[in-house]
Write an enzyme that holds these catalytic residues in place. Structure first.
Site, PDB file in Angstrom:
ATOM      1  N   ASP A  12       6.608 -23.744   6.873  1.00  0.00           N
ATOM      2  CA  ASP A  12       7.632 -23.170   7.688  1.00  0.00           C
ATOM      3  C   ASP A  12       7.732 -23.952   8.862  1.00  0.00           C
ATOM      4  OD1 ASP A  12       8.738 -20.558   8.343  1.00  0.00           O
ATOM      5  OD2 ASP A  12       7.240 -20.415   9.942  1.00  0.00           O
ATOM      6  N   SER A  13       8.632 -23.352   9.578  1.00  0.00           N
ATOM      7  CA  SER A  13       9.001 -23.924  11.090  1.00  0.00           C
ATOM      8  C   SER A  13       7.778 -23.544  12.036  1.00  0.00           C
ATOM      9  CB  SER A  13      10.351 -23.199  11.598  1.00  0.00           C
ATOM     10  OG  SER A  13      10.207 -22.148  11.670  1.00  0.00           O
ATOM     11  N   TYR A  44      13.802 -23.109  14.257  1.00  0.00           N
ATOM     12  CA  TYR A  44      14.672 -23.599  13.480  1.00  0.00           C
ATOM     13  C   TYR A  44      16.132 -22.864  13.401  1.00  0.00           C
ATOM     14  CZ  TYR A  44      11.681 -27.121  11.203  1.00  0.00           C
ATOM     15  OH  TYR A  44      10.990 -28.368  10.752  1.00  0.00           O
ATOM     16  N   GLY A  45      15.901 -21.471  13.871  1.00  0.00           N
ATOM     17  CA  GLY A  45      17.165 -20.694  13.551  1.00  0.00           C
ATOM     18  C   GLY A  45      18.234 -20.766  14.311  1.00  0.00           C
ATOM     19  N   CYS A  75      10.270 -20.419   4.487  1.00  0.00           N
ATOM     20  CA  CYS A  75      11.163 -20.173   5.911  1.00  0.00           C
ATOM     21  C   CYS A  75      12.572 -20.100   5.484  1.00  0.00           C
ATOM     22  CB  CYS A  75      11.165 -21.574   6.755  1.00  0.00           C
ATOM     23  SG  CYS A  75      12.250 -21.717   8.040  1.00  0.00           S
ATOM     24  N   ASN A  76      13.216 -19.011   5.772  1.00  0.00           N
ATOM     25  CA  ASN A  76      14.519 -18.697   5.187  1.00  0.00           C
ATOM     26  C   ASN A  76      15.615 -19.505   5.878  1.00  0.00           C
ATOM     27  OD1 ASN A  76      14.703 -15.860   3.977  1.00  0.00           O
ATOM     28  ND2 ASN A  76      13.209 -15.627   5.469  1.00  0.00           N
ATOM     29  N   THR A  77      15.511 -19.884   7.142  1.00  0.00           N
ATOM     30  CA  THR A  77      16.396 -20.882   7.644  1.00  0.00           C
ATOM     31  C   THR A  77      16.281 -22.303   7.095  1.00  0.00           C
ATOM     32  OG1 THR A  77      15.731 -19.816   9.918  1.00  0.00           O
ATOM     33  CG2 THR A  77      17.121 -21.849  10.100  1.00  0.00           C
ATOM     34  N   GLU A 160       6.319 -15.286  18.354  1.00  0.00           N
ATOM     35  CA  GLU A 160       5.678 -16.548  18.674  1.00  0.00           C
ATOM     36  C   GLU A 160       4.916 -16.189  20.142  1.00  0.00           C
ATOM     37  OE1 GLU A 160       5.893 -19.822  17.342  1.00  0.00           O
ATOM     38  OE2 GLU A 160       6.557 -19.037  15.581  1.00  0.00           O
ATOM     39  N   CYS A 194      13.343 -13.119   7.353  1.00  0.00           N
ATOM     40  CA  CYS A 194      12.856 -14.182   8.325  1.00  0.00           C
ATOM     41  C   CYS A 194      11.391 -14.106   8.242  1.00  0.00           C
ATOM     42  CB  CYS A 194      13.335 -14.191   9.955  1.00  0.00           C
ATOM     43  SG  CYS A 194      12.429 -15.133  10.994  1.00  0.00           S
ATOM     44  N   THR A 195      10.810 -15.121   7.927  1.00  0.00           N
ATOM     45  CA  THR A 195       9.308 -14.750   7.654  1.00  0.00           C
ATOM     46  C   THR A 195       8.417 -14.390   9.053  1.00  0.00           C
ATOM     47  OG1 THR A 195       9.066 -17.378   8.210  1.00  0.00           O
ATOM     48  CG2 THR A 195       9.191 -16.385   5.801  1.00  0.00           C
ATOM     49  N   HIS A 196       9.019 -14.295  10.179  1.00  0.00           N
ATOM     50  CA  HIS A 196       8.201 -14.091  11.261  1.00  0.00           C
ATOM     51  C   HIS A 196       8.531 -12.595  11.265  1.00  0.00           C
ATOM     52  CE1 HIS A 196       8.503 -18.115  12.795  1.00  0.00           C
ATOM     53  NE2 HIS A 196       7.756 -17.649  13.861  1.00  0.00           N
TER      54      HIS A 196
HETATM   55  N1  DGL Z   1      10.362 -18.414   9.850  1.00  0.00           N
HETATM   56  C1  DGL Z   1      11.843 -18.784   9.890  1.00  0.00           C
HETATM   57  C2  DGL Z   1      12.647 -17.959   9.032  1.00  0.00           C
HETATM   58  O1  DGL Z   1      12.119 -17.467   8.083  1.00  0.00           O
HETATM   59  C3  DGL Z   1      12.588 -18.679  11.390  1.00  0.00           C
HETATM   60  C4  DGL Z   1      11.732 -19.181  12.481  1.00  0.00           C
HETATM   61  C5  DGL Z   1      12.652 -19.999  13.162  1.00  0.00           C
HETATM   62  O2  DGL Z   1      13.724 -19.873  14.042  1.00  0.00           O
HETATM   63  O3  DGL Z   1      12.049 -21.323  13.365  1.00  0.00           O
HETATM   64  O4  DGL Z   1      13.710 -17.811   9.085  1.00  0.00           O
END
Ligand code: DGL
Length: 275
Positions: A12-13, A44-45, A75-77, A160, A194-196
């Site tokens: 993940d990011s 990453y988003g 990580c979805n992104t 975060e 988004c995993t967060h």
């Molecule tokens: N956890 C990332 C996701 O699932 C997003 C976090 C990021 O922006 O890096 O998309």
């Protein structure tokens, strides 16, 4: 040369993938795992397609070097912006039995079963929304389902910075719920893409009409991986067993150990990965 078995890599990011990691470990506890969070370069988003691809590929290669044959982009992104390139361009250059899987496909494969109205909302990062990956993938499996997207750029920083339970989070949570629900009165299901975001679950629930169900992805990805491993015994044989877990971060180990506890409910000992 025969390929050796190794841990399942989870990438993940940052910390978000731990929400997926937790469910993988719960459902598939027999395997060894390595978690890698690119905390030095999160988020990453907001980054371009090319940058997300480069960063993700670099981390995926580190996981291969650590002996993984199977890597989950939790990580979805990264799944939206890097997975296809990695699968089509990079994997064919390496050993035959290496796989990288994402989180968008397992989710869209069951999207039509989640909603009665066929109107599904997605909360995600700007990168995931702009990629249209959910709309495209959902359309392949359930053409009758209509997907509505809402980018929530402030939600990752809230999580975060451990501000996701604070009153300050209310404004941004309410705002995005309103903007998503304005797109259709028939939305009965919203996916936290988004995993967060599962860390904001309680806060989102507070402001969401009770008839709208909120779905997080961790258990969906875990079920899907269990199924995948059953259907692919040649990959399963390359996943080492013993329940060992290692955590790597590209930033401060101290910070990772402390913050990972918010996601996992316990402290972990991480190691630094120098990029
Ligand atoms: N956890 C990332 C996701 O699932 C997003 C976090 C990021 O922006 O890096 O998309």
């Amino acid at each position: 040369m025969e390929q050796k078995s190794g841990p399942i890599g989870v990438f993940d990011s940052g910390y978000g993938g731990l929400t997926v990691f937790k469910e993988l470990v719960k459902e598939l506890s027999q395997y060894d795992y390595i978690y890698l969070g690119d905390n030095a370069r999160v988020p990453y988003g907001i980054r371009s397609f090319e940058t997300v691809y480069q960063y993700t590929l670099e981390c995926v290669n580190h996981l291969f070097e650590k002996g993984c044959s199977l890597i989950i982009l939790a990580c979805n992104t990264a799944s939206a912006k890097a997975l296809r390139n990695i699968q089509q361009k990079d994997l064919p250059k390496g050993p035959a039995l290496r796989r990288v899987l994402g989180v968008i496909r397992p989710t869209t494969e069951i999207i039509g079963e989640l909603s009665k109205s066929g109107h599904v909302g997605i909360f995600a990062t700007m990168g995931t929304v702009n990629s249209e990956s959910y709309v495209i993938e959902a359309n392949k499996f359930f053409p009758q389902v209509k997907v509505y997207q809402e980018a929530c750029p402030m939600w990752v920083p809230l999580v975060e910075n451990n501000e996701h339970h604070s009153p300050g989070a209310d404004y941004f949570v309410k705002k995005h719920i309103e903007q998503l629900l304005q797109q259709s009165a028939d939305i009965d299901t919203i996916i936290l893409a988004c995993t967060h975001y599962p860390l904001l679950m309680d806060k989102i629930r507070e402001f969401l009409p009770p008839h709208v169900q909120l779905v997080s992805q961790g258990h969906i990805v875990a079920h899907s991986l269990a199924d995948y491993l059953q259907r692919h015994p040649e990959i399963e044989a390359l996943c080492s067993k013993g329940g060992r877990k290692e955590y790597f971060t590209t930033e401060s180990v101290t910070d990772f150990n402390k913050k990972a506890a918010f996601f996992l409910g316990k402290e972990v000992g991480s190691q630094l990965l120098n990029l």
